[in-house]
Design an enzyme around this catalytic site. Structure first.
Site, PDB file in Angstrom:
ATOM      1  N   SER A  53       0.829  -1.209   0.000  1.00 45.34           N
ATOM      2  CA  SER A  53       0.000   0.000   0.000  1.00 45.34           C
ATOM      3  C   SER A  53       0.859   1.253   0.000  1.00 45.34           C
ATOM      4  O   SER A  53       1.962   1.273   0.586  1.00 45.34           O
ATOM      5  CB  SER A  53      -0.872  -0.014   1.253  1.00 45.34           C
ATOM      6  OG  SER A  53      -1.536   1.217   1.388  1.00 45.34           O
ATOM      7  N   TYR A  66      -2.166   0.171  10.113  1.00 46.97           N
ATOM      8  CA  TYR A  66      -2.413  -0.503   8.831  1.00 46.97           C
ATOM      9  C   TYR A  66      -1.184  -0.379   7.924  1.00 46.97           C
ATOM     10  O   TYR A  66      -0.702  -1.362   7.352  1.00 46.97           O
ATOM     11  CB  TYR A  66      -3.645   0.099   8.143  1.00 46.97           C
ATOM     12  CG  TYR A  66      -3.760  -0.314   6.705  1.00 46.97           C
ATOM     13  CD1 TYR A  66      -4.121  -1.612   6.368  1.00 46.97           C
ATOM     14  CD2 TYR A  66      -3.457   0.574   5.674  1.00 46.97           C
ATOM     15  CE1 TYR A  66      -4.190  -2.008   5.043  1.00 46.97           C
ATOM     16  CE2 TYR A  66      -3.529   0.183   4.351  1.00 46.97           C
ATOM     17  CZ  TYR A  66      -3.895  -1.103   4.037  1.00 46.97           C
ATOM     18  OH  TYR A  66      -3.945  -1.493   2.719  1.00 46.97           O
ATOM     19  N   LYS A 106       1.582  -3.400   6.391  1.00 44.33           N
ATOM     20  CA  LYS A 106       2.005  -3.605   5.001  1.00 44.33           C
ATOM     21  C   LYS A 106       3.521  -3.475   4.872  1.00 44.33           C
ATOM     22  O   LYS A 106       4.161  -4.231   4.145  1.00 44.33           O
ATOM     23  CB  LYS A 106       1.288  -2.604   4.087  1.00 44.33           C
ATOM     24  CG  LYS A 106      -0.226  -2.842   4.001  1.00 44.33           C
ATOM     25  CD  LYS A 106      -0.521  -4.153   3.278  1.00 44.33           C
ATOM     26  CE  LYS A 106      -1.990  -4.477   3.193  1.00 44.33           C
ATOM     27  NZ  LYS A 106      -2.261  -5.748   2.513  1.00 44.33           N
TER      28      LYS A 106
HETATM   29  N1  UFG Z   1     -12.904  10.557   3.831  1.00 43.23           N
HETATM   30  C1  UFG Z   1     -13.804  11.523   4.251  1.00 43.23           C
HETATM   31  N2  UFG Z   1     -15.050  11.099   4.615  1.00 43.23           N
HETATM   32  C2  UFG Z   1     -15.448   9.792   4.580  1.00 43.23           C
HETATM   33  C3  UFG Z   1     -14.519   8.835   4.147  1.00 43.23           C
HETATM   34  C4  UFG Z   1     -13.243   9.248   3.780  1.00 43.23           C
HETATM   35  O1  UFG Z   1     -13.494  12.705   4.300  1.00 43.23           O
HETATM   36  O2  UFG Z   1     -16.598   9.505   4.948  1.00 43.23           O
HETATM   37  C5  UFG Z   1     -11.560  10.992   3.394  1.00 43.23           C
HETATM   38  C6  UFG Z   1     -10.449  10.403   4.250  1.00 43.23           C
HETATM   39  O3  UFG Z   1     -10.213  11.188   5.379  1.00 43.23           O
HETATM   40  C7  UFG Z   1      -9.297  10.402   3.238  1.00 43.23           C
HETATM   41  C8  UFG Z   1      -9.977  10.190   1.887  1.00 43.23           C
HETATM   42  O4  UFG Z   1     -11.348  10.505   2.092  1.00 43.23           O
HETATM   43  O5  UFG Z   1      -8.684  11.645   3.223  1.00 43.23           O
HETATM   44  C9  UFG Z   1      -9.872   8.774   1.395  1.00 43.23           C
HETATM   45  O6  UFG Z   1     -10.280   7.920   2.450  1.00 43.23           O
HETATM   46  P1  UFG Z   1     -10.600   6.373   2.237  1.00 43.23           P
HETATM   47  O7  UFG Z   1     -11.090   5.855   3.550  1.00 43.23           O
HETATM   48  O8  UFG Z   1     -11.473   6.200   1.049  1.00 43.23           O
HETATM   49  O9  UFG Z   1      -9.189   5.781   1.850  1.00 43.23           O
HETATM   50  P2  UFG Z   1      -7.798   5.839   2.619  1.00 43.23           P
HETATM   51  O10 UFG Z   1      -6.925   6.769   1.831  1.00 43.23           O
HETATM   52  O11 UFG Z   1      -7.952   6.121   4.071  1.00 43.23           O
HETATM   53  O12 UFG Z   1      -7.324   4.340   2.543  1.00 43.23           O
HETATM   54  C10 UFG Z   1      -7.414   3.628   1.352  1.00 43.23           C
HETATM   55  C11 UFG Z   1      -7.461   2.134   1.642  1.00 43.23           C
HETATM   56  C12 UFG Z   1      -6.144   1.673   2.165  1.00 43.23           C
HETATM   57  C13 UFG Z   1      -5.030   2.159   1.303  1.00 43.23           C
HETATM   58  C14 UFG Z   1      -5.109   3.649   1.172  1.00 43.23           C
HETATM   59  C15 UFG Z   1      -4.045   4.255   0.352  1.00 43.23           C
HETATM   60  O13 UFG Z   1      -8.459   1.839   2.586  1.00 43.23           O
HETATM   61  O14 UFG Z   1      -6.154   0.266   2.174  1.00 43.23           O
HETATM   62  O15 UFG Z   1      -6.337   3.965   0.563  1.00 43.23           O
HETATM   63  O16 UFG Z   1      -4.180   5.674   0.437  1.00 43.23           O
HETATM   64  F1  UFG Z   1      -3.845   1.843   1.808  1.00 43.23           F
END
Ligand code: UFG
Length: 348
Positions: free
Chosen positions: A128, A154, A158
Site C-alpha cells: 500500500s 495498517y 504492510k
Molecule cells: N474521507 C472523508 N469522509 C469519509 C470517508 C473518507 O473525508 O466519509 C476521506 C479520508 O479522510 C481520506 C480520503 O477521504 O482523506 C480517502 O479515504 P478512504 O477511507 O477512502 O481511503 P484511505 O486513503 O484512508 O485508505 C485507502 C485504503 C487503504 C489504502 C489507502 C491508500 O483503505 O487500504 O487507501 O491511500 F492503503
C-alpha cells in the site's frame, strides 16, 4: 498458471479471480468470509466450474492452506487477504497485526512446505501507498524510492510484510529455490468491473467513493469530510484513485514479468491526485444528486497528500492506467451500487 488468490471473496480479490479466469488460469480463491462474500464465489464457480474453486478458510490456517496448495498443484500466490481500513487500524492495532502479519506468516509457512518448498515460485503481495505515510513535499508525486514511514498501524502491517517477504525471498535464494516476488503498493482502489457483475460491498463501509455514493442513493443522510484544514488547495486530503481493473492488470503484468530471484516493488496509481471535495463533486455529477456534506475533524492516521509517480511501473512492466477520468471511475462504482442497493446480500 495455477494461482492461489487469498482474500478472493473480497472486493479486489474477486476482481482478480474474474480476470485470471478469463485469461485461462486455474484459480483457487481462499477467504474466511469475514469481509468477503459468498455470492461472487458462487457466480465465478457457475461460470468456470472446472477452473475455479473456493476454499472457506483463514489464511493463517497453515494446514488447510498447505493441503490446498498441494492438492491443486498451485505455483503462484496473489495475496490480497488483509484488513484494510486506516482508521480502524488505529482503534484496534493488535487485530490488524494479528490478521495482516501473524496470519500471513501462516500462509508463508504453507508456501514454504508445499511440495518440499518447490511448489510456489511466484508471490504477488498487495502492499500500500500507506507505507509511505506523509511523504516529504519534494517526493510528491511519490516514487518507489520515497522513504517508507507509515502514519497508521495498517501502513505498518504492510511495511512489515514487505520486509518479511524480502527476508523469505532471500532464504529461498540461499536454498537455490528462487522466488519471483512482486510487491504492489496500491494507491486508492475504486470502481467496479466493466461487465457490472462485481462490486465493492464492505460492512462497515468507510471508503470515500462508496460512502459518497451511498449518500447520493439516499442510503445515508449525509457525508462528513474528515479534515478541511489540511495544507492543500481546498483544505481536504488528496488521493490517487486507480480503477480496480487497471490494478488487476498490474498484477497480471507482474506475474508474467518478474523472474525467479527478482524482488520488485511498484506503485500502482494513475499519477493524478484528487481532493476529497473533488471526489464529492464527481459523485454529485455522476449521480445527479446534491447530497448534504458536513465538515468534520481530521481522522486519525490519515496522510495529507498521496499520489503516484507512475514512471517505474510504466517503464518496467509497461503498465499504464486505461481509465483516468475520475467521473468514469466513479460511474462504474455508482452503476453497480445502484443496481445492487443491498450489495451482495440476498435481498438485492
Ligand atoms: N474521507 C472523508 N469522509 C469519509 C470517508 C473518507 O473525508 O466519509 C476521506 C479520508 O479522510 C481520506 C480520503 O477521504 O482523506 C480517502 O479515504 P478512504 O477511507 O477512502 O481511503 P484511505 O486513503 O484512508 O485508505 C485507502 C485504503 C487503504 C489504502 C489507502 C491508500 O483503505 O487500504 O487507501 O491511500 F492503503
Amino acid at each position: 498458471m495455477r494461482i492461489l488468490v487469498t482474500g478472493g471473496a473480497g472486493y479486489i480479490g474477486s476482481h482478480a479471480c474474474q480476470r485470471l479466469l478469463k485469461d485461462g488460469h486455474h484459480i483457487v480463491a481462499l477467504d474466511n468470509l469475514h469481509r468477503g462474500h459468498q455470492k461472487p464465489m458462487d457466480m465465478l464457480k457457475s461460470a468456470h466450474p472446472e477452473s475455479f474453486h473456493f476454499i472457506h478458510s483463514d489464511l493463517g490456517d497453515t494446514k488447510t492452506v498447505l493441503g490446498t496448495l498441494n492438492t491443486h498443484d498451485l505455483d503462484t500466490v496473489m495475496h490480497f487477504g488483509a484488513l484494510a481500513y486506516v482508521g480502524e487500524s488505529v482503534e484496534d492495532p493488535l487485530w490488524y497485526y494479528r490478521n495482516n502479519i501473524a496470519a500471513a506468516i501462516g500462509l508463508l509457512d504453507a508456501c514454504d512446505q508445499c511440495h518440499n518448498g518447490k511448489g510456489i515460485n511466484r508471490f504477488i503481495f498487495s502492499s500500500s501507498c500507506a507505507t509511505y505515510g506523509n511523504p516529504p513535499q519534494d517526493m510528491i508525486p511519490v516514487p518507489e524510492t520515497c522513504p517508507q514511514s507509515p502514519t497508521s498501524p495498517y501502513g505498518y502491517t504492510k511495511l512489515h510484510m514487505e520486509h518479511i517477504l524480502k527476508d523469505y525471498a532471500t532464504k529461498r535464494d540461499i536454498d537455490h529455490n528462487p522466488l519471483a516476488l512482486t510487491m504492489l503498493r496500491y494507491f486508492n482502489v475504486a470502481g467496479s468491473d466493466s461487465a457490472g457483475l462485481l462490486g465493492e460491498d464492505h460492512t462497515p463501509e468507510t471508503h470515500l467513493i462508496p460512502v459518497a455514493i451511498e449518500a447520493a442513493l439516499g442510503k445515508r443522510e449525509s457525508l462528513s469530510i474528515f479534515g478541511t484544514d489540511y495544507p492543500t488547495d481546498d483544505g481536504t486530503n488528496i488521493r490517487d484513485y486507480v480503477h480496480v481493473e487497471d490494478l488487476i492488470d498490474a498484477h497480471v503484468l507482474a506475474m508474467n514479468t518478474t523472474k525467479p530471484g527478482q524482488v520488485e516493488a511498484f506503485n500502482v496509481g494513475i499519477g493524478k491526485g484528487y481532493s476529497v471535495r473533488q471526489i464529492l463533486d464527481s459523485v454529485k455529477r455522476v449521480s445527479g444528486v446534491d447530497f448534504p456534506v458536513h465538515d468534520a475533524p481530521r481522522r486519525a492516521g490519515d496522510a495529507i497528500a498521496l499520489y503516484n509517480n507512475p514512471e517505474r511501473i510504466k517503464s518496467t512492466l509497461g503498465w499504464d492506467a486505461q481509465i483516468t477520468d475520475i467521473d468514469e471511475i466513479v460511474s462504474t462504482a455508482f452503476n453497480w451500487m445502484k443496481a445492487n442497493p443491498n450489495g451482495y446480500s440476498k435481498e438485492s
